[in-house]
Design a protein around this motif. Sequence first.
Motif, PDB file in Angstrom:
ATOM      1  N   ARG A  21     -16.484  15.528  37.946  1.00  0.00           N
ATOM      2  CA  ARG A  21     -17.043  14.878  39.629  1.00  0.00           C
ATOM      3  C   ARG A  21     -15.961  15.477  39.643  1.00  0.00           C
ATOM      4  NH1 ARG A  21     -21.094  11.092  36.698  1.00  0.00           N
ATOM      5  NH2 ARG A  21     -19.529   9.472  37.108  1.00  0.00           N
ATOM      6  N   ALA A  22     -14.866  14.547  39.818  1.00  0.00           N
ATOM      7  CA  ALA A  22     -13.466  14.788  40.683  1.00  0.00           C
ATOM      8  C   ALA A  22     -13.425  16.142  41.151  1.00  0.00           C
ATOM      9  CB  ALA A  22     -12.694  13.686  40.301  1.00  0.00           C
ATOM     10  N   ALA A  23     -13.473  17.410  40.265  1.00  0.00           N
ATOM     11  CA  ALA A  23     -13.061  18.491  40.057  1.00  0.00           C
ATOM     12  C   ALA A  23     -14.080  19.490  41.323  1.00  0.00           C
ATOM     13  CB  ALA A  23     -12.954  19.495  38.897  1.00  0.00           C
ATOM     14  N   GLU A  24     -15.206  18.608  41.051  1.00  0.00           N
ATOM     15  CA  GLU A  24     -16.284  19.348  41.676  1.00  0.00           C
ATOM     16  C   GLU A  24     -16.109  19.137  43.270  1.00  0.00           C
ATOM     17  OE1 GLU A  24     -19.866  18.056  40.201  1.00  0.00           O
ATOM     18  OE2 GLU A  24     -20.247  19.692  38.422  1.00  0.00           O
ATOM     19  N   MET A  25     -15.704  17.765  43.550  1.00  0.00           N
ATOM     20  CA  MET A  25     -15.319  17.516  45.302  1.00  0.00           C
ATOM     21  C   MET A  25     -14.629  18.058  45.917  1.00  0.00           C
ATOM     22  SD  MET A  25     -16.707  13.080  44.314  1.00  0.00           S
ATOM     23  CE  MET A  25     -18.091  12.984  44.143  1.00  0.00           C
ATOM     24  N   MET A  26     -13.191  18.015  44.644  1.00  0.00           N
ATOM     25  CA  MET A  26     -12.186  18.904  45.233  1.00  0.00           C
ATOM     26  C   MET A  26     -11.747  20.299  45.391  1.00  0.00           C
ATOM     27  SD  MET A  26      -9.237  15.745  44.488  1.00  0.00           S
ATOM     28  CE  MET A  26      -8.138  16.379  45.872  1.00  0.00           C
ATOM     29  N   ASN A  27     -13.229  21.087  44.065  1.00  0.00           N
ATOM     30  CA  ASN A  27     -13.020  21.917  44.665  1.00  0.00           C
ATOM     31  C   ASN A  27     -11.597  22.433  43.280  1.00  0.00           C
ATOM     32  OD1 ASN A  27     -14.365  25.127  44.707  1.00  0.00           O
ATOM     33  ND2 ASN A  27     -12.990  25.001  46.789  1.00  0.00           N
ATOM     34  N   LEU A  28     -11.453  22.527  42.500  1.00  0.00           N
ATOM     35  CA  LEU A  28     -10.754  22.494  41.510  1.00  0.00           C
ATOM     36  C   LEU A  28     -11.132  22.202  40.217  1.00  0.00           C
ATOM     37  CD1 LEU A  28      -7.974  20.263  43.098  1.00  0.00           C
ATOM     38  CD2 LEU A  28      -7.611  22.220  43.306  1.00  0.00           C
ATOM     39  N   PRO A  29     -10.660  23.411  39.762  1.00  0.00           N
ATOM     40  CA  PRO A  29     -10.778  23.143  38.201  1.00  0.00           C
ATOM     41  C   PRO A  29     -10.449  22.039  36.728  1.00  0.00           C
ATOM     42  CG  PRO A  29      -9.220  25.215  38.856  1.00  0.00           C
ATOM     43  CD  PRO A  29      -9.292  24.133  39.721  1.00  0.00           C
ATOM     44  N   LYS A  30     -10.938  22.630  36.477  1.00  0.00           N
ATOM     45  CA  LYS A  30     -11.242  20.549  35.676  1.00  0.00           C
ATOM     46  C   LYS A  30     -10.101  20.362  35.713  1.00  0.00           C
ATOM     47  CE  LYS A  30     -13.795  17.584  32.285  1.00  0.00           C
ATOM     48  NZ  LYS A  30     -14.617  18.174  31.748  1.00  0.00           N
ATOM     49  N   ALA A  31      -9.491  21.639  34.655  1.00  0.00           N
ATOM     50  CA  ALA A  31      -7.694  21.172  33.611  1.00  0.00           C
ATOM     51  C   ALA A  31      -6.868  21.238  34.539  1.00  0.00           C
ATOM     52  CB  ALA A  31      -8.079  23.083  32.950  1.00  0.00           C
ATOM     53  N   THR A  32      -6.727  21.980  35.823  1.00  0.00           N
ATOM     54  CA  THR A  32      -6.290  21.032  36.862  1.00  0.00           C
ATOM     55  C   THR A  32      -5.509  19.489  37.101  1.00  0.00           C
ATOM     56  OG1 THR A  32      -5.965  22.996  37.608  1.00  0.00           O
ATOM     57  CG2 THR A  32      -4.919  21.970  39.263  1.00  0.00           C
ATOM     58  N   VAL A  33      -7.221  19.688  37.224  1.00  0.00           N
ATOM     59  CA  VAL A  33      -7.253  17.939  37.403  1.00  0.00           C
ATOM     60  C   VAL A  33      -6.955  16.853  36.359  1.00  0.00           C
ATOM     61  CG1 VAL A  33      -9.013  15.781  37.701  1.00  0.00           C
ATOM     62  CG2 VAL A  33      -9.142  18.315  39.165  1.00  0.00           C
ATOM     63  N   SER A  34      -7.663  17.743  35.116  1.00  0.00           N
ATOM     64  CA  SER A  34      -6.541  16.649  33.844  1.00  0.00           C
ATOM     65  C   SER A  34      -5.244  16.715  34.046  1.00  0.00           C
ATOM     66  CB  SER A  34      -7.514  17.454  32.595  1.00  0.00           C
ATOM     67  OG  SER A  34      -7.346  16.392  31.813  1.00  0.00           O
ATOM     68  N   THR A  35      -4.541  17.975  34.591  1.00  0.00           N
ATOM     69  CA  THR A  35      -3.702  18.114  33.948  1.00  0.00           C
ATOM     70  C   THR A  35      -2.266  17.789  34.623  1.00  0.00           C
ATOM     71  OG1 THR A  35      -3.459  20.761  33.440  1.00  0.00           O
ATOM     72  CG2 THR A  35      -1.462  20.063  33.996  1.00  0.00           C
ATOM     73  N   LEU A  36      -3.297  17.315  36.433  1.00  0.00           N
ATOM     74  CA  LEU A  36      -2.327  16.220  36.494  1.00  0.00           C
ATOM     75  C   LEU A  36      -2.480  14.842  36.300  1.00  0.00           C
ATOM     76  CD1 LEU A  36      -3.819  18.287  40.289  1.00  0.00           C
ATOM     77  CD2 LEU A  36      -0.964  18.712  39.846  1.00  0.00           C
ATOM     78  N   VAL A  37      -3.125  14.675  36.612  1.00  0.00           N
ATOM     79  CA  VAL A  37      -3.324  12.702  36.167  1.00  0.00           C
ATOM     80  C   VAL A  37      -2.862  12.654  34.607  1.00  0.00           C
ATOM     81  CG1 VAL A  37      -5.013  11.267  35.194  1.00  0.00           C
ATOM     82  CG2 VAL A  37      -5.388  13.019  36.996  1.00  0.00           C
ATOM     83  N   GLN A  38      -2.060  14.210  33.704  1.00  0.00           N
ATOM     84  CA  GLN A  38      -1.793  13.538  32.614  1.00  0.00           C
ATOM     85  C   GLN A  38       0.134  13.586  33.395  1.00  0.00           C
ATOM     86  OE1 GLN A  38      -2.498  16.958  29.992  1.00  0.00           O
ATOM     87  NE2 GLN A  38      -4.504  16.042  29.213  1.00  0.00           N
TER      88      GLN A  38
END
Length: 316
Positions: A21-38
């Motif tokens: 849901r965070a990736a959809e709200m920010m219009n980012l790939p899910k992999a990018t969201v996961s990578t940034l948090v990691q």
Amino acid sequence: MNKLQAMEVFVQVVDAGSFTRAAEMMNLPKATVSTLVQALEGALSAKLLHRTTRQVTVTTDGAAYYERCLRILSDVRDAEESLSRTRLSPSGRLRVDSPTGLSSEILVPALPDFFERYPDIMLELGSSDRPVDLVEEGVDCAVRGGALGDTSLIARRVGVVNFLTAASPAYIARHGMPQHPRDLDRHRCVNYFSAKTGKIYDWDFNRGDERIEVPMRGVIALNDSNAYVEAGLAGLGIIQMTDYLLDKHVATGRMVQVLADWRSDPLPIHVVYPQNRHLSAKVRVFVEWVAELFAANPYMHMGAVPRVPAPVPAAA
């Protein structure tokens, strides 16, 4: 790693409770969201989130870091907006939700004025009588009526609406005009039910010190205000709805006001937005515009407007 972007992504994941849901709200790939948090967790040498296949929850360290991130991101945005406010108008996508009748009768007709003031805002207006989850559905703010049960939202009261009880002339001709709320036991109504709980709302009536709540019987229940009014116009029963939706039909004789000397409890109207979300310039100007619009609207008041009931048709 862009530290500010990673912090923004982390905050959005916590708010949404989901990487997807965070990736959809920010219009980012899910992999990018996961990578940034990691990467953020690696830089801090701390685990910020508990991840399972079904949900994402914040750790103790993550909760503390989340609060710091909110303050830092808010300060950064305030600094940016303070420099640009004098030369740039608010811009970008703004997602708003509003009840169906209020959207069609009050908000939408006034939108040309809003866009004349703020031409760079792209408004997405959801119109539904269903209460949306602002964080989960990525809605920036919502116009809501009634008591506020969600304490996680910041609310600004912008108006109060009143109700009318009415029926079609055909219904009155067939069933007669009730003289007292207790007479409604012998009548049929159109019921309204909560889209969230399914509960059918009782009707309330006040006159001086007298107060009566009436559970109404009917053959139909709806949860959309425009469809509800149409059911009344079709003669399906007596209805009780906001005066800004019914007045025009009473004035033209398509509806007849019922129990005109009784009042129903007024309904407070608020604009709400998540307290964990920075109040951006586009949200701020929309909230101010709605407050100004409602302040100038004669229907957004505490007092009842004197009305002369339409003539009652002769019984058939």
